[in-house]
Design a protein around this motif. Structure first.
Motif, PDB file in Angstrom:
ATOM      1  N   LEU A  28       5.244   5.408  -1.935  1.00 18.05           N
ATOM      2  CA  LEU A  28       5.662   6.528  -1.092  1.00 18.05           C
ATOM      3  C   LEU A  28       7.054   6.270  -0.516  1.00 18.05           C
ATOM      4  O   LEU A  28       7.875   7.188  -0.421  1.00 18.05           O
ATOM      5  N   GLN A  43       5.681  13.159  12.067  1.00 20.37           N
ATOM      6  CA  GLN A  43       5.454  11.990  11.202  1.00 20.37           C
ATOM      7  C   GLN A  43       6.508  11.921  10.099  1.00 20.37           C
ATOM      8  O   GLN A  43       6.958  10.829   9.734  1.00 20.37           O
ATOM      9  N   ARG A  98       0.831  -1.212   0.000  1.00 24.81           N
ATOM     10  CA  ARG A  98       0.000   0.000   0.000  1.00 24.81           C
ATOM     11  C   ARG A  98       0.863   1.258   0.000  1.00 24.81           C
ATOM     12  O   ARG A  98       0.533   2.267  -0.630  1.00 24.81           O
ATOM     13  N   HIS A  99       1.973   1.216   0.718  1.00 21.53           N
ATOM     14  CA  HIS A  99       2.803   2.413   0.893  1.00 21.53           C
ATOM     15  C   HIS A  99       4.135   2.335   0.146  1.00 21.53           C
ATOM     16  O   HIS A  99       4.971   3.226   0.308  1.00 21.53           O
ATOM     17  N   SER A 137       0.680   6.548   8.633  1.00 22.98           N
ATOM     18  CA  SER A 137      -0.431   7.015   7.806  1.00 22.98           C
ATOM     19  C   SER A 137      -1.669   7.295   8.649  1.00 22.98           C
ATOM     20  O   SER A 137      -2.351   8.313   8.468  1.00 22.98           O
ATOM     21  N   ARG A 138      -1.950   6.417   9.591  1.00 19.60           N
ATOM     22  CA  ARG A 138      -3.131   6.613  10.443  1.00 19.60           C
ATOM     23  C   ARG A 138      -2.918   7.751  11.434  1.00 19.60           C
ATOM     24  O   ARG A 138      -3.868   8.484  11.763  1.00 19.60           O
ATOM     25  N   PHE A 150       3.726  14.144   4.189  1.00 20.45           N
ATOM     26  CA  PHE A 150       2.514  14.587   4.876  1.00 20.45           C
ATOM     27  C   PHE A 150       2.370  16.105   4.772  1.00 20.45           C
ATOM     28  O   PHE A 150       3.335  16.835   4.933  1.00 20.45           O
ATOM     29  N   PHE A 193       8.854   8.780   9.410  1.00 20.67           N
ATOM     30  CA  PHE A 193       8.941   8.157   8.092  1.00 20.67           C
ATOM     31  C   PHE A 193      10.384   8.169   7.589  1.00 20.67           C
ATOM     32  O   PHE A 193      10.835   7.228   6.919  1.00 20.67           O
ATOM     33  N   MET A 248       4.798   2.029   8.354  1.00 21.77           N
ATOM     34  CA  MET A 248       4.225   3.035   7.452  1.00 21.77           C
ATOM     35  C   MET A 248       2.718   3.162   7.635  1.00 21.77           C
ATOM     36  O   MET A 248       2.172   4.270   7.552  1.00 21.77           O
ATOM     37  N   GLU A 249       2.043   2.059   7.899  1.00 22.67           N
ATOM     38  CA  GLU A 249       0.598   2.137   8.120  1.00 22.67           C
ATOM     39  C   GLU A 249       0.286   2.899   9.405  1.00 22.67           C
ATOM     40  O   GLU A 249      -0.667   3.697   9.447  1.00 22.67           O
ATOM     41  N   ASN A 255      -1.252  10.379  10.802  1.00 21.05           N
ATOM     42  CA  ASN A 255      -1.453  11.600  10.032  1.00 21.05           C
ATOM     43  C   ASN A 255      -2.921  11.995   9.981  1.00 21.05           C
ATOM     44  O   ASN A 255      -3.253  13.178  10.065  1.00 21.05           O
ATOM     45  N   LYS A 256      -3.792  11.027   9.878  1.00 22.50           N
ATOM     46  CA  LYS A 256      -5.232  11.314   9.836  1.00 22.50           C
ATOM     47  C   LYS A 256      -5.733  11.853  11.176  1.00 22.50           C
ATOM     48  O   LYS A 256      -6.790  12.481  11.242  1.00 22.50           O
TER      49      LYS A 256
END
Length: 554
Positions: free
Chosen positions: A12, A153, A8-9, A120-121, A29, A157, A116-117, A123-124
């Protein structure tokens, strides 16, 4: 699922590797809180999520919990009232060690995919984290959003990126064939397995819990180590939210969520020491005082210890093409988060016979006066100034201002309280700017907080010597200089390289010495006493794993 996370990532991650090589501007981000990036209701949702956490137990289920702990208070003048499960150090290490058994076997793609997941979360949840950071550290909201959210973040990363680069250099399998002349060659099949060190410990700080905590957390996690996150007792919430998200992702990926654990504890107890000295703890990441950092380096001998400690940051003013621009930039740097940044300038060296400008020679007193005037102007409008200064994280910083004022040095700009328009009980102080002579013992120590000195030196060469010697002796995370002379700039750069400190030259615009950008700036060098590592480079991640090989004849 962890493989799906990696896929998924992956695109990136490839962009991140290219960015790390080029060191130009790149971020995974968005740093702007614009609804275009985070949604129309993101700010309101984040504020509501933060408010919903107040006054009750934090929703985190940890094994072996024995009661709860809390006590966080917002520097803006109210109690958070949040409690967290308290787990004894030995039980945390036992749970982390057990979780390591399966996590270790998952391999680099799983470790990096899960990391990475999680990012990503997180960041939300940047707005929720921003309010958590604001009301534990005292940062102004915009800084709390950027530094506590996307910029933190980014740093996480970046650590994952370096981890993947280093691990992906190791082939999983190879065939070794050695010629034997007329005889058949010797052939061996060799398997190479990346293995983690073991249990890692992240010791958080009270001012930048995520920005300083994420590099170590994700460097260890992405290299297969389990991680115990020990927040500062005054800033638990941002890292508690982080741990909660991490555990959710781990569980979805089929791993024991105890791969990441929270070690919340009361102020003044010995949880950090117990964890750091446990034989199973193989990595420690620390941000905080030199006393505690030095203790870890001296005593946690079974572990790799990465520290960021105190230092005395300095500015050299030799000459200026735009003195007003210099003064504005430095005033902003001094006021930003009330000097509660590890990169904030403290000692500003100016030759006592003045500096050269396009308008002619400007005296020491005139330079000092320009700095004081710019600082006074920056903080004159309280409603605007508080967004820049934020609030003072703890009462000890206020006491330090009084101690500095009691030195009896000439006051160029006095520290004064400001009334926050939203939080009437906020602990807000403007910077204190003092005049001092070179050789005054006060300038040879760190005055963490909104305290700075304009220091009269014999010459620019004297300023360079003072800066170099201070970095070597006391450490520093930033050095800034202003000069219109290329030869002087070269001598300052040489002094920075000799002493091992990052240098910023002639900053007069919208970039400030306090700030560093992931994927471009190395934060710290590891080459002076203020830090033994850089965030982030290969050295920060490569020793968190080892390679074990198996070979056989074929």
């Amino acid at each position: 699922m962890s493989e799906q996370f990696f896929e998924r990532h992956q695109a990136l991650l490839e962009q991140a590797m290219a960015a790390a090589a080029l060191r130009g501007y790149w971020s995974p981000f968005a740093e702007s809180p614009s609804p275009r990036h985070y949604g129309e209701t993101a700010n309101d949702d984040g504020r509501a999520a933060f408010e919903a956490l107040r006054g009750k137990p934090f929703p985190l289920d940890l094994p072996g919990a024995e009661g709860s702990v809390g006590g966080e208070a917002s520097p803006y003048g109210f109690e958070l009232g949040i409690t967290y499960p308290r787990v004894p150090a030995a039980k945390l290490v036992a749970a982390s060690s057990k979780a390591l058994e399966k996590w270790r076997r998952a391999g680099p793609r799983a470790w990096v995919g899960v990391s990475m997941e999680i990012l990503s979360r997180l960041n939300k949840l940047s707005f929720e984290i921003a309010y958590a950071v604001q009301h534990t550290t005292g940062q102004g909201f915009m800084m709390a959003f950027q530094a506590g959210g996307p910029h933190a973040q980014d740093r996480g990363f970046e650590a994952v990126t370096y981890a993947w680069q280093e691990m992906s250099r190791i082939p999983g399998i190879s065939v070794w064939e050695k010629p034997q002349g007329k005889n058949d060659p010797i052939r061996m099949e060799k398997h190479f397995t990346v293995v983690p060190r073991g249990v890692a410990l992240v010791i958080g700080c009270s001012t930048f819990p995520t920005w300083n905590g994420y590099p170590g957390l994700f460097a260890s996690l992405a290299t297969g180590n389990t991680v115990i996150v020990k927040p500062h007792p005054g800033a638990i919430l941002p890292l508690a939210i982080t741990v909660k998200v991490a555990r959710e992702v781990l569980a979805e990926a089929g791993f024991d969520p105890n791969v990441v654990l929270l070690a919340a504890h009361a102020s003044g107890d010995d949880t950090a020491q117990q964890l750091a000295l446990d034989p199973a703890v193989k990595i420690v990441d620390f941000t905080g005082s030199s006393a505690n950092g030095n203790w870890l380096e001296d005593n946690a001998r079974q572990a790799l210890v990465y520290t960021e400690k105190a230092g005395v940051n300095q500015v050299i003013i030799d000459s200026a093409s735009d003195l007003k621009g210099v003064a504005r930039n430095l005033a902003f740097s001094l006021a930003l988060y009330s000097g509660q940044m590890c990169t904030a300038p403290q000692n500003i060296y100016v030759p006592r016979d003045g500096i050269q400008t396009p308008e002619g020679r400007v005296s020491f007193d005139e330079v000092a006066g320009a700095l004081a005037a710019a600082l006074e102007k920056t903080t004159a409008d309280a409603a605007r100034a508080v967004e820049l200064t934020g609030a003072i994280q703890n009462e000890g910083v206020v006491e330090r201002i009084e101690k500095a004022r009691a030195l009896g040095l000439p006051v160029l700009a006095d520290s004064k309280p400001l009334v926050h328009p939203q939080f009437e009980n906020a602990r807000v102080r403007t910077p204190l700017l003092l005049s001092a002579q070179a050789g005054n013992p006060a300038i040879g120590q760190e005055w963490f907080g909104p305290i700075a000195f304009v220091v009269a030196t014999d010459s620019t060469e004297h300023s360079i010597q003072l800066a170099r010697d201070s970095v070597i002796r006391h450490g520093a995370l930033s050095l800034s200089a202003y000069t219109t002379d290329d030869a002087v700039a070269e001598r300052i750069q040489d002094a920075a390289e000799v002493s091992g400190v990052s240098l910023s030259l002639n900053l007069t615009g919208a970039v400030f010495v306090n700030q560093t950008a992931a994927f471009s700036d190395f934060h710290g060098t590891g080459a002076n006493p203020a830090a033994n590592a850089a965030l982030s480079d290969s050295a920060f991640v490569a020793n968190r794993f080892r390679v074990v090989q198996t070979r056989k004849h074929v």
